[in-house]
Design an enzyme around this catalytic site. Structure first.
Site, PDB file in Angstrom:
ATOM      1  CB  SER A   1     -16.116  17.855   1.550  1.00 36.53           C
ATOM      2  OG  SER A   1     -15.260  16.875   2.264  1.00 36.53           O
TER       3      SER A   1
ATOM      4  CE  LYS B   1     -16.071  12.760   1.451  1.00 40.85           C
ATOM      5  NZ  LYS B   1     -16.355  14.065   1.072  1.00 40.85           N
TER       6      LYS B   1
ATOM      7  N   GLY C   1      -8.052   5.176 -10.390  1.00 38.82           N
ATOM      8  CA  GLY C   1      -8.700   4.559  -9.172  1.00 38.82           C
ATOM      9  C   GLY C   1      -7.496   4.424  -7.969  1.00 38.82           C
ATOM     10  N   PRO C   2      -8.029   4.158  -6.714  1.00 36.91           N
ATOM     11  CG  PRO C   2      -9.256   3.840  -4.835  1.00 36.91           C
ATOM     12  CD  PRO C   2      -9.303   4.004  -6.520  1.00 36.91           C
ATOM     13  N   PRO C   3      -5.323   2.318  -5.178  1.00 42.75           N
ATOM     14  CG  PRO C   3      -3.279   2.938  -3.811  1.00 42.75           C
ATOM     15  CD  PRO C   3      -4.703   3.397  -4.156  1.00 42.75           C
ATOM     16  N   GLY C   4      -4.678  -1.136  -5.856  1.00 39.83           N
ATOM     17  CA  GLY C   4      -5.425  -2.401  -5.417  1.00 39.83           C
ATOM     18  C   GLY C   4      -6.796  -2.610  -6.128  1.00 39.83           C
ATOM     19  CB  VAL C   5      -9.415  -0.773  -7.397  1.00 35.66           C
ATOM     20  CG1 VAL C   5      -9.981  -0.118  -6.195  1.00 35.66           C
ATOM     21  CG2 VAL C   5      -8.904   0.289  -8.300  1.00 35.66           C
ATOM     22  N   GLY C   6      -7.388  -3.165  -9.056  1.00 36.71           N
ATOM     23  CA  GLY C   6      -7.411  -4.172 -10.181  1.00 36.71           C
ATOM     24  C   GLY C   6      -7.115  -3.441 -11.453  1.00 36.71           C
ATOM     25  CE  LYS C   7      -4.857   2.292 -10.614  1.00 37.10           C
ATOM     26  NZ  LYS C   7      -5.174   1.771  -9.280  1.00 37.10           N
ATOM     27  CB  THR C   8      -1.631  -3.294 -12.949  1.00 38.65           C
ATOM     28  OG1 THR C   8      -1.473  -1.856 -12.485  1.00 38.65           O
ATOM     29  CG2 THR C   8      -0.455  -3.389 -13.784  1.00 38.65           C
TER      30      THR C   8
HETATM   31  P1  ADP Z   1      -3.786  -1.626  -9.178  1.00 33.91           P
HETATM   32  O1  ADP Z   1      -3.061  -1.635 -10.451  1.00 33.91           O
HETATM   33  O2  ADP Z   1      -5.150  -1.005  -9.267  1.00 33.91           O
HETATM   34  O3  ADP Z   1      -3.078  -0.934  -7.887  1.00 33.91           O
HETATM   35  P2  ADP Z   1      -3.811  -4.497  -9.457  1.00 33.91           P
HETATM   36  O4  ADP Z   1      -4.173  -4.803 -10.533  1.00 33.91           O
HETATM   37  O5  ADP Z   1      -2.428  -4.453  -9.078  1.00 33.91           O
HETATM   38  O6  ADP Z   1      -4.376  -3.054  -8.501  1.00 33.91           O
HETATM   39  O7  ADP Z   1      -4.610  -5.486  -8.329  1.00 33.91           O
HETATM   40  C1  ADP Z   1      -4.067  -6.068  -7.171  1.00 33.91           C
HETATM   41  C2  ADP Z   1      -4.576  -7.420  -6.903  1.00 33.91           C
HETATM   42  O8  ADP Z   1      -6.105  -7.405  -6.679  1.00 33.91           O
HETATM   43  C3  ADP Z   1      -4.364  -8.280  -7.985  1.00 33.91           C
HETATM   44  O9  ADP Z   1      -4.042  -9.614  -7.714  1.00 33.91           O
HETATM   45  C4  ADP Z   1      -5.791  -8.350  -8.941  1.00 33.91           C
HETATM   46  O10 ADP Z   1      -6.043  -9.664  -9.379  1.00 33.91           O
HETATM   47  C5  ADP Z   1      -6.817  -8.346  -7.573  1.00 33.91           C
HETATM   48  N1  ADP Z   1      -8.022  -7.823  -7.974  1.00 33.91           N
HETATM   49  C6  ADP Z   1      -8.186  -6.424  -7.895  1.00 33.91           C
HETATM   50  N2  ADP Z   1      -9.665  -5.882  -8.514  1.00 33.91           N
HETATM   51  C7  ADP Z   1     -10.219  -7.380  -8.658  1.00 33.91           C
HETATM   52  C8  ADP Z   1     -11.316  -7.548  -9.256  1.00 33.91           C
HETATM   53  N3  ADP Z   1     -12.400  -6.622  -9.561  1.00 33.91           N
HETATM   54  N4  ADP Z   1     -11.718  -8.883  -9.468  1.00 33.91           N
HETATM   55  C9  ADP Z   1     -10.812  -9.886  -9.251  1.00 33.91           C
HETATM   56  N5  ADP Z   1      -9.338  -9.593  -8.664  1.00 33.91           N
HETATM   57  C10 ADP Z   1      -9.139  -8.103  -8.314  1.00 33.91           C
END
Ligand code: ADP
Length: 764
Positions: free
Chosen positions: A670, A713, A346-353
């Site tokens: 697209s 989109k 998924g895109p950056p910052g969606v909580g993967k790590t």
């Molecule tokens: P990624 O690895 O996808 O780039 P991160 O895991 O580093 O993203 O997430 C960035 C920040 O956003 C973290 O502080 C995380 O706790 C928060 N975050 C992202 N998704 C969620 C979610 N679904 N619920 C709560 N916090 C989230």
């Protein structure tokens, strides 16, 4: 001539034609950090000060060594390892202090060797031969380096670098210029040691006679200690060996590994403390005794607890959470279960790590994290062989050691960003790591012994599934996490980010309240992202400023944050999404874009003017999008009668297609349907309703094909107030993913062919 930097060393000596390895701590060793940072042409002057306790200009000797920095590499624990090669003995002049370090001029020294030198050369070689046979710790590696050598000065340097002398005794070999004088010193020093050796043998013979076996061993050990102390070898190798022995006895590794460690320890024990191999073996032993061989944590088996931890740390992401619960459930029903290899895309910052870290926490496992983004060398994964200078284990073993257990949750970030070149293909090495058939016997090149990775739970992360090397993709259970809508972000902020940041700033929800409009304004005007990382950062900035205000201005203790206060604290709004035009225009149609920031509308403009039938494309279009423009134009030409377009328009005009909006990456097929519509609008001189947006690839025969990123989109289109969206028929199944509140606001029309779009837009 430029002055060179001076490296002051007061515990060892570097000779010409001699290489030494130095490891230093970046946090403490200011001198090394400064010198390595400021070195020019990799050259430096190495000086052993006369008086170690008082380092000033006056304590510098007249001579030093011109050295070259040959290698520099970072090693774990904030340390740096360098290799310095001694080039020549030089005379120092005009030493000056320059900030934290010294600089000096140097000049080369001419040494003429006469017949007497030749005589000394032969005497010294003879003495050395004798010495090597009598002193067992010396080894005869030195003899092989003599061939082809005829300079007495070089011979003296070579022997001096090998002799196990105390630092204070060695220093004179650098500052004594005349080779004959150095040869005399060497003869003296070697003789003294030979006498020691004789004495030792004598004691040994007597001891043998008089003492029984255990007493003899004790005596010999004590004696070796004494002798080592005498010859300057009084480091703490013995206590080191003792400590390592204790650790080995506690290791839970296989007997084969234990044997290997013991063998290496014996080798370590038998080496002379000046041996260049010593450090390398010590480091190897350090790795071997600190790896968590067969050390496992027990997984939590309370499913409810795991679910609660995952829910309290992350909003939504149901699919991943379910997968973890399923894994645990099946594991409880069976005994032996391999961990799944998940890949969160998924895109950056969606909580993967952060979700992967929560999984570790919820299962009661340790976490290890490495990033493989940008690596192009398979040694980064599987380590270097020990013969390689500066060898280290690969990142997998490094991660395992950090985690301290053999079954951590192991996060491999950026698995889609590895590259492949002559140094090998890291993806295929990673395949061995992830393959359950092979990874119970993972063999790192440095460690050399198999390490069982089969209980590790690997979680990889990536931004784009297509960029994950194909062979790896096959092994992974891909779970896609898509961008969040503004409403989801609002929820995440309220339930997770704000409580977390309040806590981190020592604030309470009573002191600071933030209304929904304010959060929405941060989301819309201060962030442009698919995830919530920037949002979290902005919330942290707000709270930081509020803490400061509370402390500076003690009258105001409560803050209610509204949109005005957001603007006051965060400054002017930073981002604006593409606003939909207020009037309908000929030749302008709304397309839809999907970027790492989420979705947006992408207006496409077409215009025409007198010319010769050329097609002009602007807006930095990618190759595929340029092709789409040609296909769209040819499709319109081929069907001009159906669309009621006059053929002469194509012959007498040039057509120009432009895609504004600089921040969007404009490639992919697209926009095909949108471009076609813009051309027909232009040529028929008929407006297209600005409240309509469309997406879909077009073929030469007018079929409309499926596209990716529909959810994003549509969210983008909704933000721009679009009321009607035309999508390919094959994407109908993706509509379920779109949040209900958005689905209810927009009318969706699915199409298979362009003729249907034509009908909706121009005949509807
Ligand atoms: P990624 O690895 O996808 O780039 P991160 O895991 O580093 O993203 O997430 C960035 C920040 O956003 C973290 O502080 C995380 O706790 C928060 N975050 C992202 N998704 C969620 C979610 N679904 N619920 C709560 N916090 C989230």
């Amino acid at each position: 001539m430029n002055k060179l930097l001076v490296l002051i060393i007061n515990d060892m000596v570097i000779f010409p034609n001699n290489e030494v390895r130095i490891e230093y701590d970046n946090n403490y060793d200011k001198q090394m950090v400064d010198i390595v940072d400021h070195i020019e042409d990799n050259l430096m002057l190495i000086v052993n000060p006369i008086d170690n306790s008082d380092i000033r200009l006056t304590s510098f000797p007249k001579y030093g060594i011109l050295g070259r920095l040959k290698l520099k590499m970072n090693v774990p624990n904030g340390k740096t390892r360098i290799v310095i090669e001694g080039l020549d003995r030089v005379s120092l002049s005009s030493i000056v202090e320059d900030g934290y370090y010294f600089r000096a001029n140097y000049s080369e020294i001419d040494i003429l060797e006469d017949d007497e030198c030749k005589n000394y050369f032969h005497i010294l070689v003879k003495e050395l031969e004798h010495y090597v046979t009598k002193i067992p710790t010396m080894g005869n590696a030195i003899m092989s380096q003599l061939s082809g050598m005829d300079s007495l000065s070089e011979l003296c340097d070579l022997i001096a670098s090998f002799l196990p002398l105390k630092y204070e005794d060695k220093k004179k070999y650098v500052t004594t210029i005349q080779p004959i004088e150095r040869a005399k010193y060497l003869l003296e020093d070697m003789n003294r040691e030979l006498k020691f050796a004789e004495l030792e043998q004598k004691i040994e013979r007597e001891v043998e006679k008089e003492l029984d076996k255990t007493q003899k061993e004790y005596f010999l050990r004590e004696k070796i200690k004494l002798m080592q102390k005498e010859i300057g070898d009084d480091n703490n190798k013995d206590t080191d060996v003792e400590r390592l022995n204790k650790k080995i006895s506690k290791l839970k590794c296989s007997s084969k590994v234990k044997e290997k460690i013991k063998r290496e320890l014996d080798r370590y024990d038998s080496l002379n403390s000046n041996s260049p191999e010593l450090g390398m073996i010590r480091e190897y032993l350090d790795w071997m005794v600190n790896l968590p061989w067969n050390h496992y944590t027990k997984d939590t088996d309370d499913l409810v607890k795991v679910k609660n931890i995952l829910d309290s740390s992350h909003y939504a992401l149901g699919e991943v959470k379910d997968r973890i619960l399923e894994y645990l459930a099946v594991k409880q029903n069976t005994n032996n279960l391999r961990s799944p290899i998940l890949c969160l895309v998924g895109p950056p910052g969606v909580g993967k790590t952060s979700l992967a870290l929560s999984i570790a926490k919820s299962l009661n496992r340790q976490a290890a994290k490495i990033s493989v983004g940008g690596i192009n060398d398979e040694a980064e994964i599987v380590g270097h062989r020990r013969t390689y200078i500066g060898a280290n284990p690969g990142r997998i073993i490094q991660g395992i050691r950090k985690a301290g257990t053999a079954n951590p949750v192991f996060i491999i970030d950026e698995i889609d960003k590895m590259t492949k070149d002559i140094k090998g293909d890291p993806a295929s090495s990673l395949l061995e790591v992830l393959d359950p058939e092979q990874n119970s016997k993972f063999s790192d090149h440095y460690i050399e012994e198999d390490f069982d990775l089969s209980n590790v739970m690997f979680i990889a992360t990536a931004n784009y599934v297509e960029q994950i090397p194909y062979e790896l993709r096959d092994r992974l259970e891909i779970i896609t996490i898509s961008s969040y809508t503004e409403y989801e972000k609002l929820d995440i902020a309220k339930r997770h980010l704000i409580p977390k940041q309040l806590d981190e700033h020592g604030l309470t929800s009573l002191q600071v309240q933030i209304d929904d409009d304010a959060i929405m304004s941060i989301i819309q005007n201060y962030t442009k992202e698919a995830g919530v990382r920037e949002l979290e950062r902005n919330i942290a900035t707000l709270f930081r400023k509020i803490v400061k205000n509370i402390l500076l201005n003690k009258d105001v203790l409560f803050y209610k944050i509204d949109t005005a206060l957001v603007e006051e604290l965060l400054g002017k709004k930073k981002y604006f999404y593409t606003e939909n035009d207020t009037v309908n225009e000929i030749g302008v149609v709304n397309g839809m874009a999907y970027t790492v920031f989420g979705g947006d509308i992408l207006p496409i403009e077409a215009t025409l003017f007198k010319g010769k039938g050329n097609l002009i494309l602007t807006g930095s279009l990618g190759e595929v999008m340029q092709e789409s423009c040609h296909i769209a134009l040819d499709y319109v030409k081929a069907n001009m009668d159906t669309f009621g377009i006059d053929a002469s328009l194509f012959e007498e005009n040039d057509i120009h297609i432009h895609v504004p909006e600089g921040a969007v990456n404009k490639d992919g097929p697209s926009a095909g349907g949108t471009i076609t519509t813009a051309l027909i609008s232009l040529l028929k001189k008929q407006f297209v309703d600005k409240n309509i947006a469309m997406t879909g690839e077009i073929t030469l025969r007018g079929r409309i094909l499926a596209i990716g990123g529909l959810k994003e989109k549509v969210i983008g289109a909704h933000r721009a107030n679009i009321k009607k969206v035309i999508i390919p028929f094959e994407n109908e199944k993706d509509l379920d993913e779109i949040p209900v509140e958005i689905r209810n606001d927009i009318e969706f029309i699915t199409v298979r062919n362009y003729s249907e779009i034509y009908h909706i837009i121009f005949e509807g």
